[in-house]
Design a protein around this motif. Structure first.
Motif, PDB file in Angstrom:
ATOM      1  N   VAL A 170       9.876  36.790   7.045  1.00 56.24           N
ATOM      2  CA  VAL A 170      10.651  36.424   5.862  1.00 56.24           C
ATOM      3  C   VAL A 170       9.821  35.512   4.958  1.00 56.24           C
ATOM      4  N   GLY A 171       9.864  35.780   3.630  1.00 57.06           N
ATOM      5  CA  GLY A 171       8.999  35.054   2.697  1.00 57.06           C
ATOM      6  C   GLY A 171       7.546  35.396   2.977  1.00 57.06           C
ATOM      7  N   ALA A 172       7.279  36.677   3.147  1.00 55.16           N
ATOM      8  CA  ALA A 172       5.957  37.139   3.611  1.00 55.16           C
ATOM      9  C   ALA A 172       4.852  36.889   2.587  1.00 55.16           C
ATOM     10  N   GLY A 173       5.203  36.739   1.314  1.00 57.34           N
ATOM     11  CA  GLY A 173       4.206  36.449   0.285  1.00 57.34           C
ATOM     12  C   GLY A 173       3.108  37.499   0.247  1.00 57.34           C
ATOM     13  N   GLY A 174       1.869  37.054   0.429  1.00 58.03           N
ATOM     14  CA  GLY A 174       0.727  37.973   0.448  1.00 58.03           C
ATOM     15  C   GLY A 174       0.545  38.652   1.801  1.00 58.03           C
ATOM     16  N   GLY A 175       1.581  38.617   2.664  1.00 59.20           N
ATOM     17  CA  GLY A 175       1.517  39.361   3.934  1.00 59.20           C
ATOM     18  C   GLY A 175       1.152  38.512   5.132  1.00 59.20           C
ATOM     19  N   LEU A 176       1.471  37.214   5.046  1.00 59.49           N
ATOM     20  CA  LEU A 176       1.074  36.302   6.113  1.00 59.49           C
ATOM     21  C   LEU A 176       2.296  35.645   6.743  1.00 59.49           C
ATOM     22  N   PRO A 177       2.476  35.754   8.021  1.00 68.65           N
ATOM     23  CA  PRO A 177       1.577  36.361   9.009  1.00 68.65           C
ATOM     24  C   PRO A 177       1.780  37.866   9.243  1.00 68.65           C
ATOM     25  N   LEU A 214       9.686  40.834   4.082  1.00 70.46           N
ATOM     26  CA  LEU A 214      10.683  40.583   3.040  1.00 70.46           C
ATOM     27  C   LEU A 214      10.187  39.480   2.109  1.00 70.46           C
ATOM     28  N   ASP A 215      10.282  39.736   0.806  1.00 64.27           N
ATOM     29  CA  ASP A 215       9.940  38.677  -0.155  1.00 64.27           C
ATOM     30  C   ASP A 215      10.740  38.905  -1.443  1.00 64.27           C
ATOM     31  N   SER A 216      11.069  37.794  -2.108  1.00 63.41           N
ATOM     32  CA  SER A 216      11.880  37.885  -3.324  1.00 63.41           C
ATOM     33  C   SER A 216      11.035  38.085  -4.578  1.00 63.41           C
ATOM     34  N   ASN A 217       9.725  38.009  -4.457  1.00 64.98           N
ATOM     35  CA  ASN A 217       8.839  38.105  -5.622  1.00 64.98           C
ATOM     36  C   ASN A 217       8.284  39.536  -5.719  1.00 64.98           C
ATOM     37  N   LYS A 273       5.970  40.900  -7.541  1.00 70.63           N
ATOM     38  CA  LYS A 273       4.506  41.051  -7.540  1.00 70.63           C
ATOM     39  C   LYS A 273       3.999  41.097  -6.095  1.00 70.63           C
ATOM     40  N   LYS A 274       4.580  40.222  -5.283  1.00 69.93           N
ATOM     41  CA  LYS A 274       4.121  40.149  -3.884  1.00 69.93           C
ATOM     42  C   LYS A 274       4.508  41.405  -3.116  1.00 69.93           C
ATOM     43  N   THR A 275       5.722  41.912  -3.326  1.00 68.52           N
ATOM     44  CA  THR A 275       6.108  43.126  -2.580  1.00 68.52           C
ATOM     45  C   THR A 275       5.316  44.337  -3.077  1.00 68.52           C
ATOM     46  N   GLY A 317      13.640  41.374  -1.982  1.00 63.09           N
ATOM     47  CA  GLY A 317      14.979  40.794  -2.069  1.00 63.09           C
ATOM     48  C   GLY A 317      14.975  39.369  -1.564  1.00 63.09           C
ATOM     49  N   ARG A 318      16.093  38.705  -1.799  1.00 62.25           N
ATOM     50  CA  ARG A 318      16.254  37.337  -1.305  1.00 62.25           C
ATOM     51  C   ARG A 318      16.859  37.390   0.083  1.00 62.25           C
ATOM     52  N   ALA A 319      16.332  36.591   0.987  1.00 64.30           N
ATOM     53  CA  ALA A 319      16.786  36.610   2.376  1.00 64.30           C
ATOM     54  C   ALA A 319      18.298  36.417   2.468  1.00 64.30           C
ATOM     55  N   GLU A 320      18.822  35.491   1.675  1.00 61.19           N
ATOM     56  CA  GLU A 320      20.242  35.143   1.790  1.00 61.19           C
ATOM     57  C   GLU A 320      21.165  36.230   1.235  1.00 61.19           C
ATOM     58  N   ASP A 321      20.592  37.181   0.466  1.00 61.11           N
ATOM     59  CA  ASP A 321      21.419  38.258  -0.114  1.00 61.11           C
ATOM     60  C   ASP A 321      21.220  39.579   0.613  1.00 61.11           C
ATOM     61  N   SER A 334       8.231  33.092  10.107  1.00 64.61           N
ATOM     62  CA  SER A 334       8.123  32.513   8.769  1.00 64.61           C
ATOM     63  C   SER A 334       6.945  31.554   8.742  1.00 64.61           C
ATOM     64  N   ARG A 335       6.238  31.577   7.613  1.00 63.32           N
ATOM     65  CA  ARG A 335       5.137  30.627   7.400  1.00 63.32           C
ATOM     66  C   ARG A 335       5.251  30.115   5.975  1.00 63.32           C
ATOM     67  N   ALA A 336       5.293  28.799   5.808  1.00 70.01           N
ATOM     68  CA  ALA A 336       5.361  28.177   4.474  1.00 70.01           C
ATOM     69  C   ALA A 336       6.496  28.759   3.639  1.00 70.01           C
ATOM     70  N   PHE A 337       7.640  29.030   4.283  1.00 71.26           N
ATOM     71  CA  PHE A 337       8.759  29.670   3.584  1.00 71.26           C
ATOM     72  C   PHE A 337       9.721  28.626   3.039  1.00 71.26           C
TER      73      PHE A 337
HETATM   74  C1  LIG Z   1       4.674  29.579  -0.106  1.00 68.47           C
HETATM   75  S1  LIG Z   1       4.915  31.297  -0.042  1.00 68.47           S
HETATM   76  C2  LIG Z   1       4.357  31.662   1.614  1.00 68.47           C
HETATM   77  C3  LIG Z   1       3.915  33.074   1.749  1.00 68.47           C
HETATM   78  C4  LIG Z   1       3.314  33.453   3.108  1.00 68.47           C
HETATM   79  N1  LIG Z   1       4.307  33.418   4.162  1.00 68.47           N
HETATM   80  C5  LIG Z   1       2.123  32.593   3.445  1.00 68.47           C
HETATM   81  O1  LIG Z   1       2.183  31.855   4.433  1.00 68.47           O
HETATM   82  O2  LIG Z   1       1.116  32.637   2.717  1.00 68.47           O
HETATM   83  C6  LIG Z   1       6.683  31.478   0.114  1.00 68.47           C
HETATM   84  C7  LIG Z   1       7.160  32.874  -0.187  1.00 68.47           C
HETATM   85  O3  LIG Z   1       8.572  32.936   0.019  1.00 68.47           O
HETATM   86  C8  LIG Z   1       9.135  33.749  -0.988  1.00 68.47           C
HETATM   87  N2  LIG Z   1      10.552  33.356  -1.112  1.00 68.47           N
HETATM   88  C9  LIG Z   1      11.043  32.188  -1.605  1.00 68.47           C
HETATM   89  N3  LIG Z   1      12.386  32.162  -1.498  1.00 68.47           N
HETATM   90  C10 LIG Z   1      12.755  33.344  -0.935  1.00 68.47           C
HETATM   91  C11 LIG Z   1      14.012  33.905  -0.552  1.00 68.47           C
HETATM   92  N4  LIG Z   1      15.147  33.246  -0.744  1.00 68.47           N
HETATM   93  N5  LIG Z   1      14.017  35.120   0.047  1.00 68.47           N
HETATM   94  C12 LIG Z   1      12.850  35.796   0.241  1.00 68.47           C
HETATM   95  N6  LIG Z   1      11.641  35.311  -0.100  1.00 68.47           N
HETATM   96  C13 LIG Z   1      11.582  34.103  -0.681  1.00 68.47           C
HETATM   97  C14 LIG Z   1       8.298  33.486  -2.221  1.00 68.47           C
HETATM   98  O4  LIG Z   1       8.362  34.551  -3.150  1.00 68.47           O
HETATM   99  C15 LIG Z   1       6.910  33.318  -1.614  1.00 68.47           C
HETATM  100  O5  LIG Z   1       6.198  34.539  -1.604  1.00 68.47           O
END
Ligand SMILES: C[S@@+](CC[C@H](N)C(=O)[O-])C[C@H]1O[C@@H](n2cnc3c(N)ncnc32)[C@H](O)[C@@H]1O
Length: 220
Positions: A77-84, A100-103, A105-107, A127-131, A143-146
């Motif tokens: 969740v909040g995978a961003g650029g695919g990490l982890p 899963l990511d809400s941004n 560009k990232k998906t 999508g947003r995790a909560e929705d 999750s990492r840095a989510f």
């Molecule tokens: C700081 S980045 C971390 C990305 C990755 N996990 C990493 O460690 O590099 C946080 C990510 O969470 C996503 N994000 C923030 N709120 C979110 C939500 N409610 N549901 C899904 N993704 C969300 C953002 O779009 C962003 O890509």
């Protein structure tokens, strides 16, 4: 220059972590890093831009979770650029990973990675995790840095199987977040994470429900 350095850092790191990945998997990991590096210029996918830091902070850091995976299907969740998620999907081809990511560009980037790296065990959801309403729940969510732990469990509770666990990667141990976990949730396990080139504290916090109800929608 980066490629030779990355190759050396990766094989050295994998050996130290006792992770036995094939040459093909190592090539996929490096191809992922090259994609991340290329797309980062336009899409701002990660703050790690120094080539020497990319293998440890992106690949090895993600791969520290391999020994803790047990579920057939894992949500990142909040995978961003695919990490982890992406390094784990490359290292564990027998497991399915949903990223899963809400941004958007990232998906878009993640979908490109799936196609270019031929990752059949990866699914990308925007999508947003909560929705999010998914047909099956997950027994493990990474999750990492989510977000802070209380948000993580609140937003993603409906995505986690009754007996499931969150695998939350953190820098400094988040005492305040652990003590603010909502009622019904507990810190079930805590592990220090380490890998060659790790330049700060890394922790894995395993969070689970205190009493797990039966869940008939669990998909493994
Ligand atoms: C700081 S980045 C971390 C990305 C990755 N996990 C990493 O460690 O590099 C946080 C990510 O969470 C996503 N994000 C923030 N709120 C979110 C939500 N409610 N549901 C899904 N993704 C969300 C953002 O779009 C962003 O890509």
């Amino acid at each position: 220059m980066s490629e030779a350095l990355w190759q050396w850092q990766l094989s050295d790191g994998l050996a130290a972590m006792e992770l036995d990945l094939s040459t093909g998997q190592q090539q996929q990991l490096l191809a992922f890093l090259a994609l991340l590096n290329k797309w980062n210029r336009a899409y701002n996918l990660t703050a790690v831009r120094e080539p020497r830091q990319m293998v440890p902070r992106q690949l090895l850091d993600s791969l520290t979770l391999v020994p803790f995976l047990s579920a057939d299907r894992v949500l990142d969740v909040g995978a961003g650029g695919g990490l982890p998620g992406i390094p784990l999907a490359i290292a564990c081809p027998g497991r399915q990973f949903t990223l899963l990511d809400s941004n958007s560009k990232k998906t878009r980037f993640l979908t490109q990675c799936k196609l270019e790296l031929r990752l059949d065990n990866v699914e990308v959801i925007h999508g947003r995790a909560e929705d999010c309403e998914l047909s099956q729940r997950f027994r493990q969510i990474t999750s990492r840095a989510f977000t802070a732990l209380p948000n993580l469990v609140t937003w993603c509770a409906d995505l986690l199987a009754g007996d499931g666990q969150f695998l939350a990667m953190k820098g400094q141990f988040p005492d305040d977040e652990v003590s603010s976990l909502p009622a019904g949730w507990q810190l079930a396990e805590h592990h220090r994470l380490d890998y060659p080139g790790c330049d700060g504290e890394r922790h894995l916090l395993v969070i689970s429900r205190i009493s797990a109800p039966q869940d008939s929608t669990t998909g493994g």
